[in-house]
Design a protein around this motif. Structure first.
Motif, PDB file in Angstrom:
ATOM      1  N   LYS A 323      21.747 -22.417 -28.975  1.00 55.26           N
ATOM      2  CA  LYS A 323      21.816 -21.049 -28.725  1.00 55.26           C
ATOM      3  C   LYS A 323      20.375 -20.553 -28.352  1.00 55.26           C
ATOM      4  O   LYS A 323      20.142 -19.835 -27.417  1.00 55.26           O
ATOM      5  CB  LYS A 323      22.331 -20.163 -30.063  1.00 55.26           C
ATOM      6  CG  LYS A 323      22.267 -18.576 -29.671  1.00 55.26           C
ATOM      7  CD  LYS A 323      22.794 -18.041 -31.087  1.00 55.26           C
ATOM      8  CE  LYS A 323      23.261 -16.525 -30.558  1.00 55.26           C
ATOM      9  NZ  LYS A 323      21.944 -15.662 -30.129  1.00 55.26           N
ATOM     10  N   ASN A 326      19.690 -21.494 -24.895  1.00 54.55           N
ATOM     11  CA  ASN A 326      20.373 -20.887 -23.801  1.00 54.55           C
ATOM     12  C   ASN A 326      19.621 -19.246 -24.024  1.00 54.55           C
ATOM     13  O   ASN A 326      20.018 -18.627 -22.808  1.00 54.55           O
ATOM     14  CB  ASN A 326      22.005 -20.855 -24.189  1.00 54.55           C
ATOM     15  CG  ASN A 326      22.687 -22.069 -23.689  1.00 54.55           C
ATOM     16  OD1 ASN A 326      22.654 -22.418 -22.342  1.00 54.55           O
ATOM     17  ND2 ASN A 326      23.160 -22.674 -24.473  1.00 54.55           N
ATOM     18  N   ASP A 327      19.681 -18.710 -24.880  1.00 54.42           N
ATOM     19  CA  ASP A 327      19.023 -17.451 -24.993  1.00 54.42           C
ATOM     20  C   ASP A 327      17.543 -17.420 -24.188  1.00 54.42           C
ATOM     21  O   ASP A 327      17.309 -16.342 -23.523  1.00 54.42           O
ATOM     22  CB  ASP A 327      18.571 -17.053 -26.326  1.00 54.42           C
ATOM     23  CG  ASP A 327      20.138 -16.566 -27.033  1.00 54.42           C
ATOM     24  OD1 ASP A 327      21.310 -16.504 -26.084  1.00 54.42           O
ATOM     25  OD2 ASP A 327      20.081 -16.589 -28.210  1.00 54.42           O
TER      26      ASP A 327
END
Length: 427
Positions: A323, A326-327
């Motif tokens: 996460k 990807n952020d």
């Protein structure tokens, strides 16, 4: 400390007893702890280098200025009971690289400020890397332009050292500099720098430094960065082939005060590393392999916790890292190509290990602390250690500490380097 360890590398080679030194290029606290612990145990000096992207006057991706990094290392050294007199601090790829999308004058002005900050903070080994082009320039610059810019940066370093009354730094120069952190694509072959090109680089730098009244600085140039045909990409490693660098090795007979600095030596075998030392490449830089080993072990512990800790979940640390990446894709997006699945694999498992840019993020630290906490409260069964960490030899004390398990994995890499740095040529 003085740079006698570094300046003696060329002397050791000319005396027929070459030795090497590992350059630990990482800012991760567990990697540095492992390196400090090994140095204390072996009673050796430790060379730690920070790169222009990790640490600079604006904080770099670690959020640390050179002064802050020096304090950070000193604090870790105190905790590991290693005198800072045994630590050599180096600045790697110091030049306009972080700002190469700007015009040359803007990027070089910031590079000057960065070099000054490094010397002011107490770094004594400075890699002058002005080989890359800035906005509107070729990707790689010619020797003359590179040398002029290197001299400009050296001039700043000399002034700061004089002002501080400090021992002036030693320098590393070069124009055929491997890509920082490894290549971003699969590699078939790497052509080593020719002896003629290396000779020309040395002579042009000597002439340019002399022109700018920097003769004494040039006399403290200890090493030249060349391409020895050693590199790694996302998916493969190009092993060292000694037969391809005989010309470079022989060139050192003409320049006995110099050695070569070998970048991107990560993932090379102990034999290959030893051959590099014997052939005139005694400064062995390693970085991504250390955090690759760290990531492997943390992920293994994540799977172990998923198996044995009720309520821990299914690999929550790996999910947290996915996460986070990807952020904030800026550190990997332009490096990993192909399908969605391939990008996922590269994000987590590539040799280039660009996940290393994310371990300092708040959510990543939270995930690691959670994993460390849950595993510190239980005894990890030997059968699960055998399943997920089969090649790691651990003491009973290490088994009870997730942090110690991770450092043991890093130390295993560092041990290979130490063995190579002190190996004797085969008869």
């Amino acid at each position: 400390m003085t740079n006698a360890v570094l300046t003696n590398l060329a002397k050791s080679r000319t005396n027929g007893h070459p030795v090497g030194i590992t350059s630990v290029c990482s800012a991760h606290p567990l990697v540095l702890r492992a390196a400090l612990r090994q140095a204390r145990r072996l009673n050796k000096s430790l060379l730690i280098e920070a790169t222009c992207n990790q640490v600079n006057q604006f904080g770099g991706y670690t959020g640390q200025t050179p002064k802050a990094f020096v304090g950070f290392v000193a604090d870790l050294a105190a905790q590991e009971d290693l005198s800072t007199d045994r630590i050599i601090l180096g600045g790697d790829h110091l030049g306009p690289n972080p700002w190469r999308k700007e015009c040359a004058e803007s990027a070089l002005a910031k590079a000057e400020e960065m070099v000054g900050a490094y010397v002011e903070a107490g770094f004594t080994k400075i890699h002058l890397d002005a080989s890359m082009g800035c906005a509107g320039e070729p990707v790689a610059l010619d020797d003359e332009t590179t040398a002029e810019r290197a001299a400009r940066l050296a001039s700043v370093a000399e002034k700061i050292a004089r002002r501080r009354g400090a021992t002036p730094p030693c320098y590393v120069i070069g124009t055929e500099v491997p890509i920082p952190g490894g290549a971003d694509h699969a590699l078939d072959d790497i052509t080593p720098t020719s002896a003629d090109a290396a000779r020309e680089t040395l002579e042009i730098h000597r002439r340019v430094f002399t022109k700018h009244n920097l003769q004494s600085a040039y006399e403290r140039v200890i090493a030249l960065v060349v391409q020895p045909g050693v590199e790694f990409g996302n998916d493969n490693v190009i092993p060292y082939a000694p037969c391809n660098t005989s010309g470079l090795t022989n060139l050192l007979n003409e320049y006995p005060a110099f050695v070569y600095e070998a970048h991107s030596t990560d993932y090379q075998s102990e034999e290959a590393l030893s051959q590099l030392v014997q052939n005139g490449f005694p400064i062995l830089k390693v970085g991504p392999e250390l955090t690759f080993a760290l990531r492997e072990t943390i992920y293994a512990l994540d799977m172990i916790a998923s198996e044995i800790v009720e309520g821990y979940g299914a690999r929550p640390l790996a999910a947290a890292m996915e996460k986070i990446m990807n952020d904030e894709p800026m550190y990997w997006d332009s490096y990993y190509k192909g399908s969605t699945r391939n990008k996922y694999i590269e994000r987590h498992y590539s040799y280039s290990d660009r996940i290393r840019y994310y371990w300092g993020k708040g959510k990543a630290q939270e995930a690691w602390l959670n994993l460390e906490n849950v595993l510190s409260r239980i005894a990890i069964p030997a059968t699960l250690l055998s399943q997920y960490l089969p090649d790691l030899s651990l003491t009973p004390a290490q088994v009870s500490s997730p942090q110690a398990i991770v450092m043991a994995s890093v130390e295993r890499v560092l041990k290979r380097y130490d063995e190579a740095c002190n190996a004797r040529p085969r008869q």
